[in-house]
Design an enzyme around this catalytic site. Structure first.
Site, short mmCIF file in Angstrom:
data_model
loop_
_atom_site.label_atom_id
_atom_site.label_comp_id
_atom_site.label_asym_id
_atom_site.label_seq_id
_atom_site.Cartn_x
_atom_site.Cartn_y
_atom_site.Cartn_z
N GLY A 217 0.83 -1.19 0.00
CA GLY A 217 0.00 0.00 0.00
C GLY A 217 0.87 1.24 0.00
N ARG A 218 0.31 2.36 0.43
CA ARG A 218 1.07 3.61 0.43
C ARG A 218 1.93 3.80 1.68
NH1 ARG A 218 -1.87 8.49 0.05
NH2 ARG A 218 -3.83 7.45 0.43
N TYR B 86 5.28 -4.95 -6.25
CA TYR B 86 4.44 -4.31 -7.25
C TYR B 86 5.36 -3.79 -8.35
CZ TYR B 86 0.66 -1.75 -9.36
OH TYR B 86 -0.29 -1.30 -10.25
N CYS C 235 3.85 -6.43 -2.35
CA CYS C 235 3.52 -5.19 -3.02
C CYS C 235 4.58 -4.12 -2.76
CB CYS C 235 2.12 -4.76 -2.60
SG CYS C 235 1.34 -3.53 -3.64
N HIS C 236 4.17 -2.97 -2.25
CA HIS C 236 5.11 -1.87 -1.97
C HIS C 236 5.93 -2.09 -0.70
CE1 HIS C 236 2.56 0.06 -4.96
NE2 HIS C 236 3.45 1.02 -5.06
N GLU D 267 5.98 3.91 1.64
CA GLU D 267 6.73 5.05 1.10
C GLU D 267 7.15 6.04 2.18
OE1 GLU D 267 3.31 8.23 -0.40
OE2 GLU D 267 4.01 6.71 -1.80
#
Length: 193
Positions: A89-90, A139, A119-120, A93
């Site tokens: 997800g975000r 991802y 993923c991320h 980051e």
């Protein structure tokens, strides 16, 4: 099977399925999962996001659920855990900008303990410097970071996962059956039906 203590690093707008599904599945087979987030304590929550693949150039994002944290991030002692779980997800980051997050991840990497990232989540592993020489999925948009971290990007189907030593990775939540199964194997979990 001995139950394992698993540390899960989460943050606001982490991917809903990538937080909820492994959190519940790992507990269902008897493991302890401690969900933590920098700047938050047990009982606080993170807001999740639902990412879907609807034919656009990238995934879409919708509001998810409130996910309650089980433990305080500031009290985390990495040596007391058997494995690490990093959803995507975000959240990755910005979580990768936290020095303590990187120290925690480095502990698992140096100790050779099982690490599962999806993923991320690979963004955190790359920032922590634990991917050198590893075969790693993520991802596809994270490929440059994975490769710059010295890893070999695994081009696999969205519903597949890859294990390299102590590391199991996958591109996104459609890989949950393969990713969770490979993580359970690293944990030494044997299921009989």
């Amino acid at each position: 099977m001995a139950a394992k203590n698993i540390l899960m690093l989460v943050g606001d707008f982490g991917e809903d399925y990538e937080i909820m599904v492994p959190f519940q599945a790992l507990q269902a087979v008897g493991h302890q999962v401690h969900a933590v987030c920098p700047g938050k304590k047990a009982g606080d929550y993170v807001m999740t996001a639902i990412h879907d693949f609807e034919g656009h150039q990238t995934y879409s994002e919708k509001p998810g659920h409130r996910f309650a944290l089980t433990h305080d991030f500031d009290a985390v002692q990495p040596a007391s855990y058997d494995a690490l779980l990093v959803p995507g997800g975000r959240a990755p980051e910005y979580l990768r900008l936290n020095p303590k997050v990187l120290e925690v991840v480095q502990h698992f990497g140096k100790a050779g303990k099982p690490i599962a990232a999806i993923c991320h989540g690979a963004q955190i592993l790359a920032a922590a410097g634990v991917l050198e020489g590893k075969r790693c999925s993520a991802y596809p948009a994270c490929r440059p970071e994975v490769e710059q971290a010295g890893a070999h990007f695994a081009e696999i189907e969205v519903n597949a996962a890859v294990t390299d030593g102590n590391l199991v990775t996958a591109p996104a939540w459609p890989a949950h059956p393969a990713w969770i199964a490979q993580f359970l194997s690293l944990l030494g979990t044997r299921l009989t039906l």
